[in-house]
Design a protein around this motif. Structure first.
Motif, PDB file in Angstrom:
ATOM      1  N   UNK A  12       0.602  -1.108  -0.125  1.00 46.10           N
ATOM      2  CA  UNK A  12       0.095   0.109   0.024  1.00 46.10           C
ATOM      3  C   UNK A  12       0.795   1.251   0.062  1.00 46.10           C
ATOM      4  N   UNK A  13       0.486   2.422  -0.708  1.00 44.15           N
ATOM      5  CA  UNK A  13       1.273   3.487  -0.956  1.00 44.15           C
ATOM      6  C   UNK A  13       0.233   4.960  -0.710  1.00 44.15           C
ATOM      7  N   UNK A  14      -0.921   4.295  -0.311  1.00 46.70           N
ATOM      8  CA  UNK A  14      -1.876   5.596   0.179  1.00 46.70           C
ATOM      9  C   UNK A  14      -2.962   4.921   1.149  1.00 46.70           C
ATOM     10  N   UNK A  15      -3.798   5.632   1.758  1.00 48.47           N
ATOM     11  CA  UNK A  15      -4.775   5.449   2.661  1.00 48.47           C
ATOM     12  C   UNK A  15      -6.054   6.395   2.719  1.00 48.47           C
ATOM     13  N   UNK A  16      -7.035   5.698   3.400  1.00 45.28           N
ATOM     14  CA  UNK A  16      -8.413   6.508   3.386  1.00 45.28           C
ATOM     15  C   UNK A  16      -8.739   6.252   4.852  1.00 45.28           C
ATOM     16  N   UNK A  17      -9.226   7.044   5.550  1.00 45.20           N
ATOM     17  CA  UNK A  17      -9.606   7.180   6.803  1.00 45.20           C
ATOM     18  C   UNK A  17     -10.865   8.104   7.190  1.00 45.20           C
ATOM     19  N   UNK A  18     -11.789   7.315   7.865  1.00 45.71           N
ATOM     20  CA  UNK A  18     -12.820   8.203   8.391  1.00 45.71           C
ATOM     21  C   UNK A  18     -12.757   8.309  10.035  1.00 45.71           C
ATOM     22  N   UNK A  19     -13.002   9.470  10.573  1.00 48.25           N
ATOM     23  CA  UNK A  19     -13.137   9.818  11.690  1.00 48.25           C
ATOM     24  C   UNK A  19     -14.367  10.437  12.128  1.00 48.25           C
ATOM     25  N   UNK A  20     -14.630  10.237  13.552  1.00 52.77           N
ATOM     26  CA  UNK A  20     -15.858  10.979  14.106  1.00 52.77           C
ATOM     27  C   UNK A  20     -15.876  11.626  15.307  1.00 52.77           C
ATOM     28  N   UNK A  21     -16.441  12.721  15.346  1.00 50.60           N
ATOM     29  CA  UNK A  21     -16.544  13.125  16.761  1.00 50.60           C
ATOM     30  C   UNK A  21     -17.947  13.104  17.259  1.00 50.60           C
ATOM     31  N   UNK A  22     -18.012  12.784  18.494  1.00 48.75           N
ATOM     32  CA  UNK A  22     -19.536  12.356  19.168  1.00 48.75           C
ATOM     33  C   UNK A  22     -19.403  13.166  20.376  1.00 48.75           C
ATOM     34  N   UNK A  23     -20.405  14.124  20.653  1.00 55.59           N
ATOM     35  CA  UNK A  23     -20.484  14.796  21.932  1.00 55.59           C
ATOM     36  C   UNK A  23     -22.178  14.808  22.376  1.00 55.59           C
ATOM     37  N   UNK A  24     -22.421  14.540  23.422  1.00 55.63           N
ATOM     38  CA  UNK A  24     -23.764  14.490  24.061  1.00 55.63           C
ATOM     39  C   UNK A  24     -23.626  15.945  25.228  1.00 55.63           C
ATOM     40  N   UNK A  25     -24.908  16.395  25.280  1.00 57.44           N
ATOM     41  CA  UNK A  25     -24.956  17.592  25.967  1.00 57.44           C
ATOM     42  C   UNK A  25     -26.443  17.696  26.207  1.00 57.44           C
ATOM     43  N   UNK A  26     -27.027  18.459  27.349  1.00 56.30           N
ATOM     44  CA  UNK A  26     -28.228  18.559  27.843  1.00 56.30           C
ATOM     45  C   UNK A  26     -28.900  19.089  26.466  1.00 56.30           C
ATOM     46  N   UNK A  27     -28.329  20.350  26.094  1.00 57.11           N
ATOM     47  CA  UNK A  27     -29.142  21.044  24.986  1.00 57.11           C
ATOM     48  C   UNK A  27     -28.579  20.937  23.818  1.00 57.11           C
ATOM     49  N   UNK A  28     -29.495  20.800  22.721  1.00 58.29           N
ATOM     50  CA  UNK A  28     -29.183  20.379  21.337  1.00 58.29           C
ATOM     51  C   UNK A  28     -28.250  21.275  20.741  1.00 58.29           C
ATOM     52  N   UNK A  29     -28.442  22.575  20.892  1.00 58.77           N
ATOM     53  CA  UNK A  29     -27.663  23.443  20.340  1.00 58.77           C
ATOM     54  C   UNK A  29     -26.123  23.550  20.791  1.00 58.77           C
ATOM     55  N   UNK A  30     -25.969  23.358  21.904  1.00 61.02           N
ATOM     56  CA  UNK A  30     -24.645  22.997  22.607  1.00 61.02           C
ATOM     57  C   UNK A  30     -23.891  21.854  22.091  1.00 61.02           C
ATOM     58  N   UNK A  31     -24.718  20.938  21.974  1.00 64.43           N
ATOM     59  CA  UNK A  31     -23.902  19.641  21.321  1.00 64.43           C
ATOM     60  C   UNK A  31     -23.565  19.929  19.905  1.00 64.43           C
ATOM     61  N   UNK A  32     -24.460  20.543  19.114  1.00 65.85           N
ATOM     62  CA  UNK A  32     -24.053  20.912  17.911  1.00 65.85           C
ATOM     63  C   UNK A  32     -22.825  21.834  17.742  1.00 65.85           C
ATOM     64  N   UNK A  33     -22.880  22.902  18.424  1.00 74.35           N
ATOM     65  CA  UNK A  33     -21.770  23.796  18.470  1.00 74.35           C
ATOM     66  C   UNK A  33     -20.241  22.968  18.980  1.00 74.35           C
ATOM     67  N   UNK A  34     -20.550  22.039  19.934  1.00 74.00           N
ATOM     68  CA  UNK A  34     -19.255  21.424  20.431  1.00 74.00           C
ATOM     69  C   UNK A  34     -18.728  20.378  19.316  1.00 74.00           C
ATOM     70  N   UNK A  35     -19.738  19.701  18.555  1.00 73.28           N
ATOM     71  CA  UNK A  35     -19.319  19.147  17.393  1.00 73.28           C
ATOM     72  C   UNK A  35     -18.443  20.039  16.329  1.00 73.28           C
TER      73      UNK A  35
END
Length: 231
Positions: free
Chosen positions: A41-64
């Motif tokens: 192999x001489x190249x790669x592809x990767x997928x990463x994810x950020x997951x956040x849990x907050x009491x408020x939906x807007x706060x969770x969105x902003x954090x992510x």
């Protein structure tokens, strides 16, 4: 009763006709050739994810969004082109607690976004994963190791499959004291080659493993061939 019996034979013949229509009406040998080519192999592809849990939906969105923006800015500073980056839309879902009695209780919101990166220089893979960790990314979905010139290796595997089919046919014809004739039919179904995949890596420490550099990708192909034979 006789008419019904005759009609049954006619119907059976009509349905059976297409089955035999593609069968050769002469002596023949059918073989399947397989080919494999190993590539580093001489190249790669990767997928990463950020997951956040907050009491408020807007706060969770902003954090992510803040984590993803930091990661993308870092990638751009390293010279990564936009065409090599794919950033998904926000996924937001309410989280509930289900008591044994009573109605479900809303306990917060879970937000997540995924970033997929095409790494053209495999030597930089670890530094990009470390950058994801420093940015606040907390999950790696998968890492796929690939080769840039897939077509070149696929062609080599295909030629190996053809030679394998020819060798088998020649050996069978010789073994049965037959003369191998012309090719009557070739059927080609390219197999799906899977890249080397590493899944579900925890993002709780620096990425130090270089084991992927010792990986080998096996590229396969096959071909089915029917030859005429005769004395």
């Amino acid at each position: 009763m006789k008419r019904s019996f005759a009609l049954g034979i006619l119907v059976a013949a009509l349905f059976a006709a297409p089955v035999f229509a593609n069968q050769p009406d002469f002596p023949h040998i059918s073989t399947t050739g397989y080919g494999e080519i190993e590539a580093t192999p001489d190249m790669a592809e990767f997928s990463v994810r950020v997951v956040q849990s907050q009491m408020d939906a807007d706060q969770a969105k902003q954090a992510v969004d803040a984590v993803v923006d930091k990661f993308l800015t870092g990638l751009m500073s390293k010279g990564i082109e936009k065409k090599d980056i794919q950033s998904s839309n926000l996924y937001l879902s309410p989280q509930y607690h289900y008591p044994e009695k009573g109605k479900p209780e809303l306990v917060g919101y879970r937000a997540s976004r995924t970033v997929t990166l095409q790494v053209m220089d495999l030597d930089n893979l670890n530094s990009y994963l470390d950058l994801a960790l420093d940015s606040g990314i907390n999950q790696v979905d998968n890492i796929q190791l690939k080769v840039k010139d897939q077509g070149q290796y696929q062609e080599a595997a295909r030629m190996a499959a053809i030679k394998d089919a020819q060798s088998k046919a020649a050996s069978l014809a010789k073994g049965f004291d037959q003369k191998l004739g012309k090719v009557w039919r070739i059927e080609y179904r390219q197999p799906m080659n899977q890249p080397v995949v590493m899944r579900n890596m925890a993002m709780d420490s620096k990425v130090e493993s270089n084991s992927y550099q010792d990986s080998v990708i096996t590229i396969r192909d096959r071909v089915d061939v029917t030859y005429q034979i005769g004395k």
